[in-house]
Scaffold this active site. Structure first.
Site, PDB file in Angstrom:
ATOM      1  N   LYS A 265       0.737  -1.122   0.044  1.00  0.00           N
ATOM      2  CA  LYS A 265      -0.096   0.214   0.015  1.00  0.00           C
ATOM      3  C   LYS A 265       0.783   1.158   0.019  1.00  0.00           C
ATOM      4  CE  LYS A 265      -3.403   2.483   2.860  1.00  0.00           C
ATOM      5  NZ  LYS A 265      -4.239   2.278   4.142  1.00  0.00           N
ATOM      6  N   ASP A 270      -2.748  10.213   3.635  1.00  0.00           N
ATOM      7  CA  ASP A 270      -4.206   9.882   3.921  1.00  0.00           C
ATOM      8  C   ASP A 270      -4.808  10.835   4.569  1.00  0.00           C
ATOM      9  OD1 ASP A 270      -6.579   8.564   3.972  1.00  0.00           O
ATOM     10  OD2 ASP A 270      -5.824   6.892   5.278  1.00  0.00           O
ATOM     11  N   LYS A 277     -10.280  12.655   8.033  1.00  0.00           N
ATOM     12  CA  LYS A 277      -9.974  12.414   9.299  1.00  0.00           C
ATOM     13  C   LYS A 277      -9.585  13.642  10.389  1.00  0.00           C
ATOM     14  CE  LYS A 277      -6.642   8.596   7.977  1.00  0.00           C
ATOM     15  NZ  LYS A 277      -7.402   7.597   8.753  1.00  0.00           N
ATOM     16  N   ASP A 288       1.510   6.172   5.639  1.00  0.00           N
ATOM     17  CA  ASP A 288       0.552   5.332   5.069  1.00  0.00           C
ATOM     18  C   ASP A 288       0.961   4.446   3.792  1.00  0.00           C
ATOM     19  OD1 ASP A 288      -1.806   4.019   5.709  1.00  0.00           O
ATOM     20  OD2 ASP A 288      -3.086   5.406   4.357  1.00  0.00           O
ATOM     21  N   ASP A 347     -12.435   7.068   3.476  1.00  0.00           N
ATOM     22  CA  ASP A 347     -10.939   6.923   4.291  1.00  0.00           C
ATOM     23  C   ASP A 347     -10.738   5.359   4.222  1.00  0.00           C
ATOM     24  OD1 ASP A 347      -9.002   7.555   6.001  1.00  0.00           O
ATOM     25  OD2 ASP A 347     -10.253   7.781   7.600  1.00  0.00           O
ATOM     26  N   GLU A 349      -9.521   3.803   1.877  1.00  0.00           N
ATOM     27  CA  GLU A 349      -9.104   3.914   0.541  1.00  0.00           C
ATOM     28  C   GLU A 349      -7.889   2.759   0.219  1.00  0.00           C
ATOM     29  OE1 GLU A 349      -7.883   5.367   3.008  1.00  0.00           O
ATOM     30  OE2 GLU A 349      -5.380   4.903   2.833  1.00  0.00           O
ATOM     31  N   ARG A 351      -7.907  -0.575   0.652  1.00  0.00           N
ATOM     32  CA  ARG A 351      -8.479  -1.766   0.104  1.00  0.00           C
ATOM     33  C   ARG A 351      -8.814  -1.379  -1.349  1.00  0.00           C
ATOM     34  NH1 ARG A 351     -12.934  -1.778   4.519  1.00  0.00           N
ATOM     35  NH2 ARG A 351     -11.336  -0.873   5.522  1.00  0.00           N
TER      36      ARG A 351
HETATM   37  N1  BES Z   1      -4.324   4.419   6.913  1.00  0.00           N
HETATM   38  C1  BES Z   1      -5.543   3.881   7.549  1.00  0.00           C
HETATM   39  C2  BES Z   1      -5.358   3.117   8.722  1.00  0.00           C
HETATM   40  C3  BES Z   1      -4.650   3.504   9.814  1.00  0.00           C
HETATM   41  C4  BES Z   1      -5.222   3.838  10.927  1.00  0.00           C
HETATM   42  C5  BES Z   1      -3.145   3.255   9.756  1.00  0.00           C
HETATM   43  C6  BES Z   1      -4.149   4.442  11.984  1.00  0.00           C
HETATM   44  C7  BES Z   1      -2.359   3.467  10.844  1.00  0.00           C
HETATM   45  C8  BES Z   1      -2.874   4.112  11.947  1.00  0.00           C
HETATM   46  C9  BES Z   1      -6.659   3.251   6.656  1.00  0.00           C
HETATM   47  O1  BES Z   1      -6.838   4.136   5.221  1.00  0.00           O
HETATM   48  C10 BES Z   1      -8.049   3.933   7.290  1.00  0.00           C
HETATM   49  O2  BES Z   1      -8.264   5.172   7.282  1.00  0.00           O
HETATM   50  N2  BES Z   1      -8.796   2.954   7.752  1.00  0.00           N
HETATM   51  C11 BES Z   1      -9.988   3.406   8.367  1.00  0.00           C
HETATM   52  C12 BES Z   1     -11.135   2.125   7.679  1.00  0.00           C
HETATM   53  C13 BES Z   1     -12.279   2.744   8.302  1.00  0.00           C
HETATM   54  C14 BES Z   1     -12.981   4.070   7.606  1.00  0.00           C
HETATM   55  C15 BES Z   1     -13.483   1.393   7.637  1.00  0.00           C
HETATM   56  C16 BES Z   1      -9.786   3.261   9.819  1.00  0.00           C
HETATM   57  O3  BES Z   1      -9.218   1.978  10.296  1.00  0.00           O
HETATM   58  O4  BES Z   1     -10.584   3.825  10.528  1.00  0.00           O
HETATM   59 ZN    ZN Z   2      -4.950   4.832   4.679  1.00  0.00          ZN
HETATM   60 MN    MN Z   3      -7.919   6.005   5.252  1.00  0.00          MN
END
Ligand code: BES
Ligand code: ZN
Ligand code: MN
Length: 498
Positions: A265, A270, A277, A288, A347, A349, A351
């Protein structure tokens, strides 16, 4: 820096620093003398004994007891290893490796001796590697953006080790080059997102290909459109930075060999997109792209080996931002595989870019796919910041990865690809949506990716926790950990039958 091993028991004389690792509750340090090594003179031994008593040093993990001798020309440091030898000896020696580096740097020691005594327990070669690996790894600093700090880091000239199986010059240089690969990944993660954007990752990969046997292919927006990688493109749409899908490949083999795809990834920042966020959770989001960084590092290390396997990196590189053409929650896109996705949260993104990269990897012939991603906060909630999640239906591949991780001192825990939750991805209008409900988010993300793998053996590594060390309390400075580089390299080696 020269590393030597000493099987005999000649005294470690003439070293600025002597490190004696010691197990908890162990009555002796060294079998020759019941209390302290016999090479210590009687007055020194007595002084050390007094110091041990006055500091209550008992060999507990992390405990330290130092004594300066002969007007500060030599320092002896006892380092606590914790409870006696056993399975944990490698991880105890990893801690020693990192601690030795710190002791060297504090004292600016030109030469260091490590006097280890396992108390008669057998010590494997991999345990020497563990110590050296961590010693090399602890040297890391990221000073590129600090004015006046660019000068080289301090390094001792001589490291002499007693009581551990010796490593050949070739083995040492392999460890060194693996550590260099980890540093490449740490640098990429630590770089600020205004400099480390998708085009920068393209430059890094092209340069790597120029210097090695790897070949690099860059699919830009136009080519991705032609391929129908609309999920990937949907994530990049809100940014001024163009998106790319980069591949790096080892040379084609003349024989029929398995093809392993490493998918990383590469979200260089992000923001969350329109599902934005919070300010606090955005602060680490330059990290990220840690999955891509780990794969780039691993490819660099793998390029130096001749393996009976073909390795291809697939690196979707995008910036998840917001402008007038950003993807809206509710948009539906057709992925490269042909399946449609309702994007309800911009967010989620990771996947979206991974599903297109995975589908392309398999279409182009991958037999085994391992994806690495800072995919979900939910994985951090489940496992904390030290453990990464492993998802796979393939027990053999999982065992191979877990063994590689164990040899690398990287912590993974297998989590279920629970089909019971598969329906959470149902969309009323498309083939699926890109989020589940509020529970089990690491699992639903993995289940989403699984839908894009047809026949290949596949594992998904969620490294959101350990990719970025926000405490700085461990053996490396706060920031990018280069997590997973070593596990990937050793997994590929194992898959190649090495
Ligand atoms: N990059 C984040 C995941 C992440 C969170 C990495 C904290 C490192 C530290 C990912 O893209 C994300 O935002 N995931 C969301 C998914 C949700 C919206 C279903 C999450 O984990 O909140
Ligand atoms: Zn992310
Ligand atoms: Mn994200």
């Amino acid at each position: 820096m020269k590393v030597t091993f000493h099987g005999d028991r000649i005294a470690p004389h003439g070293f600025t620093l002597v490190i004696i690792p010691r197990f908890e509750g162990e009555a002796s340090v060294g079998r020759i003398n019941p209390v302290f090594p016999s090479w210590l003179s009687k007055p020194h031994r007595d002084a050390l004994k007094r110091r041990v008593e006055s500091t209550d040093f008992a060999g507990k993990a992390g405990q330290r007891c130092a004594l300066d001798l002969d007007n500060g020309s030599q320092r002896i440091v006892l380092l606590g290893l914790g409870k006696a030898p056993g399975d944990a000896i490698a991880s105890a020696l990893r801690r020693v490796g990192a601690a030795v580096w710190k002791e060297c740097a504090d004292l600016q020691a030109k030469s260091v001796a490590i006097w280890f005594d396992s108390g008669g327990a057998p010590v494997a070669k991999s345990e020497s590697s563990a110590l050296i690996e961590e010693f090399f790894g602890a040297r890391y600093r990221f000073t590129r953006y600090q004015s006046g700090k660019q000068k080289g880091l301090f390094e001792p000239q001589k490291i002499a080790i007693w009581g551990l199986p010796s490593l050949s010059a070739k083995e040492l240089s392999t460890l060194q080059s693996l550590q260099d690969a980890v540093f490449i990944a740490r640098d990429l993660v630590n770089m600020p997102p205004n400099d480390c954007h998708p085009s920068y990752l393209v430059d890094v990969c092209r340069n790597l290909a120029r210097r090695t046997s790897l070949s690099c292919r860059v699919l830009d927006g136009k080519k991705l459109e032609r391929l129908g990688a609309d999920a990937l493109l949907a994530v990049g749409k809100g940014s001024e930075q163009p998106p790319f899908l980069i591949t790096l490949s080892t040379p084609k083999s003349a024989r029929k060999v398995p093809i392993v795809a490493l998918v990383g990834k590469g979200v260089t920042f992000d923001s969350g997109g329109l599902s934005i966020k919070t300010a606090a959770s955005m602060m680490e989001m330059k990290a990220d792209m840690s999955g891509a960084a780990a794969v780039i590092g691993a490819m660099k290390a793998l390029a130096e080996k001749k393996l009976a396997i073909e390795v291809r990196a697939y690196l979707p590189a995008v910036e998840n931002m917001i402008n007038g053409s950003a993807t809206r929650p509710g948009d539906v896109v057709k992925t490269l595989s042909g399946k449609t996705v309702e994007i309800l949260n911009t967010d989620a993104e990771g996947r979206l870019i991974l599903c297109d990269a995975i589908a392309l990897a398999e279409r182009e012939g991958a037999d085994i796919i391992i994806d690495v991603a800072t995919l979900t906060g939910a994985c951090v909630v489940a496992l904390g910041t030290k453990y990464a999640g492993l998802f796979s239906d393939d027990d053999g591949l999982s065992q191979t990865i877990l063994a590689a991780a164990r040899d690398s001192g990287e912590l993974f825990w297998r989590l279920p690809l629970a089909m019971e939750y598969n329906d959470l991805l149902k969309s009323p209008i498309a083939d699926m949506k890109n989020i589940g409900n509020q529970w089990g988010g690491a699992i639903t993300a993995a289940l989403f990716l699984k839908r894009f793998v047809k026949k290949a053996r596949w594992a998904h590594l969620d490294i959101a926790g350990p990719a970025f060390d926000e405490s700085g309390g461990g053996t490396i400075p706060k920031g990018g950990a280069g997590f997973c580089v070593k596990t990937l390299v050793r997994t590929v080696e194992a898959l190649a039958g090495r």
